[in-house]
Write a protein that holds these residues in place. Structure first.
Motif, PDB file in Angstrom:
ATOM      1  N   VAL A  18      20.431  66.964  12.717  1.00 15.28           N
ATOM      2  CA  VAL A  18      21.502  66.092  13.641  1.00 15.28           C
ATOM      3  C   VAL A  18      20.765  64.792  13.990  1.00 15.28           C
ATOM      4  N   HIS A  19      21.475  63.852  13.831  1.00 12.03           N
ATOM      5  CA  HIS A  19      20.783  62.349  14.114  1.00 12.03           C
ATOM      6  C   HIS A  19      21.954  61.790  15.145  1.00 12.03           C
ATOM      7  N   GLU A  20      21.406  60.807  15.726  1.00 10.27           N
ATOM      8  CA  GLU A  20      22.119  60.043  16.929  1.00 10.27           C
ATOM      9  C   GLU A  20      21.972  58.749  16.783  1.00 10.27           C
ATOM     10  N   THR A  21      23.356  58.247  16.712  1.00 14.60           N
ATOM     11  CA  THR A  21      23.483  56.514  16.723  1.00 14.60           C
ATOM     12  C   THR A  21      24.394  56.160  17.892  1.00 14.60           C
ATOM     13  N   VAL A  22      24.521  55.170  18.394  1.00 17.16           N
ATOM     14  CA  VAL A  22      25.147  54.460  19.384  1.00 17.16           C
ATOM     15  C   VAL A  22      26.354  53.870  18.781  1.00 17.16           C
ATOM     16  N   GLU A  23      27.651  53.917  19.040  1.00 14.15           N
ATOM     17  CA  GLU A  23      28.705  53.562  18.585  1.00 14.15           C
ATOM     18  C   GLU A  23      29.627  52.892  19.473  1.00 14.15           C
ATOM     19  N   ALA A  24      30.132  51.676  19.162  1.00 20.84           N
ATOM     20  CA  ALA A  24      31.193  51.104  19.848  1.00 20.84           C
ATOM     21  C   ALA A  24      32.519  51.963  19.772  1.00 20.84           C
ATOM     22  N   GLU A  25      33.137  52.261  20.994  1.00 21.14           N
ATOM     23  CA  GLU A  25      34.352  53.228  20.987  1.00 21.14           C
ATOM     24  C   GLU A  25      35.219  52.254  21.702  1.00 21.14           C
ATOM     25  N   SER A  26      36.477  52.432  21.420  1.00 19.09           N
ATOM     26  CA  SER A  26      37.857  51.810  22.092  1.00 19.09           C
ATOM     27  C   SER A  26      38.667  52.971  22.669  1.00 19.09           C
ATOM     28  N   PHE A  27      39.162  53.154  23.665  1.00 22.89           N
ATOM     29  CA  PHE A  27      40.062  54.086  24.285  1.00 22.89           C
ATOM     30  C   PHE A  27      41.006  53.534  25.391  1.00 22.89           C
ATOM     31  N   PRO A  28      42.157  54.010  25.207  1.00 24.70           N
ATOM     32  CA  PRO A  28      43.119  53.712  26.167  1.00 24.70           C
ATOM     33  C   PRO A  28      42.873  54.386  27.532  1.00 24.70           C
ATOM     34  N   TYR A  29      43.299  53.412  28.563  1.00 24.38           N
ATOM     35  CA  TYR A  29      43.146  53.675  30.053  1.00 24.38           C
ATOM     36  C   TYR A  29      44.236  53.194  31.098  1.00 24.38           C
ATOM     37  N   GLY A  30      44.469  54.383  31.861  1.00 25.27           N
ATOM     38  CA  GLY A  30      45.542  54.051  32.903  1.00 25.27           C
ATOM     39  C   GLY A  30      46.814  53.966  32.407  1.00 25.27           C
ATOM     40  N   GLU A  31      47.856  53.864  33.340  1.00 22.59           N
ATOM     41  CA  GLU A  31      49.439  54.073  33.179  1.00 22.59           C
ATOM     42  C   GLU A  31      49.864  53.014  31.808  1.00 22.59           C
ATOM     43  N   ASP A  32      48.943  51.740  32.102  1.00 21.17           N
ATOM     44  CA  ASP A  32      49.437  50.794  31.050  1.00 21.17           C
ATOM     45  C   ASP A  32      48.818  50.789  29.566  1.00 21.17           C
ATOM     46  N   GLY A  33      47.839  51.894  29.734  1.00 23.56           N
ATOM     47  CA  GLY A  33      47.274  51.956  28.490  1.00 23.56           C
ATOM     48  C   GLY A  33      46.348  50.875  28.106  1.00 23.56           C
ATOM     49  N   VAL A  34      45.557  50.098  28.750  1.00 21.98           N
ATOM     50  CA  VAL A  34      44.729  49.059  28.575  1.00 21.98           C
ATOM     51  C   VAL A  34      43.402  49.803  27.730  1.00 21.98           C
ATOM     52  N   GLU A  35      43.128  49.010  26.680  1.00 23.06           N
ATOM     53  CA  GLU A  35      41.924  49.342  25.911  1.00 23.06           C
ATOM     54  C   GLU A  35      40.633  48.960  26.420  1.00 23.06           C
ATOM     55  N   ILE A  36      39.811  50.093  26.545  1.00 23.66           N
ATOM     56  CA  ILE A  36      38.526  49.864  27.189  1.00 23.66           C
ATOM     57  C   ILE A  36      37.447  50.125  26.215  1.00 23.66           C
ATOM     58  N   SER A  37      36.527  49.350  25.803  1.00 23.34           N
ATOM     59  CA  SER A  37      35.248  49.498  25.206  1.00 23.34           C
ATOM     60  C   SER A  37      34.057  49.947  25.879  1.00 23.34           C
ATOM     61  N   ALA A  38      33.293  50.878  25.159  1.00 25.57           N
ATOM     62  CA  ALA A  38      32.208  51.460  25.753  1.00 25.57           C
ATOM     63  C   ALA A  38      31.091  51.630  24.374  1.00 25.57           C
ATOM     64  N   ASN A  39      30.057  51.428  24.633  1.00 31.90           N
ATOM     65  CA  ASN A  39      28.905  52.168  23.540  1.00 31.90           C
ATOM     66  C   ASN A  39      28.645  53.514  23.818  1.00 31.90           C
ATOM     67  N   VAL A  40      28.770  54.429  23.007  1.00 26.95           N
ATOM     68  CA  VAL A  40      28.451  55.849  23.267  1.00 26.95           C
ATOM     69  C   VAL A  40      27.527  56.178  22.116  1.00 26.95           C
ATOM     70  N   PRO A  41      26.776  57.462  22.842  1.00 24.47           N
ATOM     71  CA  PRO A  41      26.013  58.037  21.816  1.00 24.47           C
ATOM     72  C   PRO A  41      26.631  59.001  20.828  1.00 24.47           C
ATOM     73  N   VAL A  42      26.626  59.029  19.698  1.00 23.90           N
ATOM     74  CA  VAL A  42      27.398  59.941  18.809  1.00 23.90           C
ATOM     75  C   VAL A  42      26.361  60.594  18.093  1.00 23.90           C
ATOM     76  N   LEU A  43      26.532  62.133  17.970  1.00 29.88           N
ATOM     77  CA  LEU A  43      25.593  62.896  17.443  1.00 29.88           C
ATOM     78  C   LEU A  43      26.554  63.134  16.106  1.00 29.88           C
ATOM     79  N   ARG A  44      25.670  63.228  14.795  1.00 27.86           N
ATOM     80  CA  ARG A  44      26.416  63.483  13.519  1.00 27.86           C
ATOM     81  C   ARG A  44      25.446  64.429  12.673  1.00 27.86           C
ATOM     82  N   CYS A  45      25.939  65.439  12.112  1.00 34.20           N
ATOM     83  CA  CYS A  45      25.084  66.159  11.433  1.00 34.20           C
ATOM     84  C   CYS A  45      25.040  65.761   9.842  1.00 34.20           C
ATOM     85  N   LYS A  46      23.706  65.691   9.316  1.00 33.85           N
ATOM     86  CA  LYS A  46      23.635  65.124   8.097  1.00 33.85           C
ATOM     87  C   LYS A  46      24.059  66.043   7.070  1.00 33.85           C
ATOM     88  N   HIS A  47      24.239  67.363   7.481  1.00 35.15           N
ATOM     89  CA  HIS A  47      24.187  68.408   6.455  1.00 35.15           C
ATOM     90  C   HIS A  47      25.838  68.587   6.130  1.00 35.15           C
TER      91      HIS A  47
END
Length: 148
Positions: A18-47
């Motif tokens: 399992v290896h980790e990368t940091v990836e940009a992620e956008s997600f809706p927030y709030g009643e108006d669904g504004v898009e927010i971006s965050a850099n999040v650690p993502v774990l991925r199985c190479k197998h």
């Protein structure tokens, strides 16, 4: 990879590759669904290719929402209470009237503080302001007479 937070193996195929990368992620927030971006650690199985996130990703998302809303992050609140003011949650409550349970939730990223609480906590970074607002009579100099 921080093994205290994530398993050292893939939760799907149990591979330890399992290896980790940091990836940009956008997600809706709030009643108006504004898009927010965050850099999040993502774990991925190479197998098997399974990708997943852990508590660190949740913290990154929470911090991104705080930035969007103009609020202190949980880490900043904790720093002000513990390092700047040198107070326990109970002392913080006794001095400034903020609920210990709410402060715990703000510091752990389980709840966003409202704008008024955020403003108060920001003001408390200034020892003179904290001293004047301390309902116990002043944390900086406990022997000082109370203001009339």
């Amino acid at each position: 990879m921080n093994s205290a937070l994530t398993p050292a193996y893939c939760p799907v195929c149990k591979s330890a590759d399992v290896h980790e990368t940091v990836e940009a992620e956008s997600f809706p927030y709030g009643e108006d669904g504004v898009e927010i971006s965050a850099n999040v650690p993502v774990l991925r199985c190479k197998h098997c290719g399974f990708a997943y996130t852990d508590q660190r990703a949740e913290k990154a998302r929470h911090s991104a929402v705080c930035a969007h809303m103009g609020l202190l992050t949980p880490e900043e609140i904790l720093h002000i209470r513990k390092t700047v003011l040198n107070m326990s949650r109970q002392e913080f409550h006794d001095a400034f009237g903020l609920s210990s349970a709410s402060v715990e939730r703000w510091e752990n990223g389980k709840l966003f503080q409202n704008a008024a609480a955020d403003t108060l906590i920001r003001a408390l970074q200034d020892p003179a302001v904290a001293d004047r607002l301390d309902r116990r009579g002043g944390y900086c100099s406990p022997s000082a007479p109370m203001a009339q």
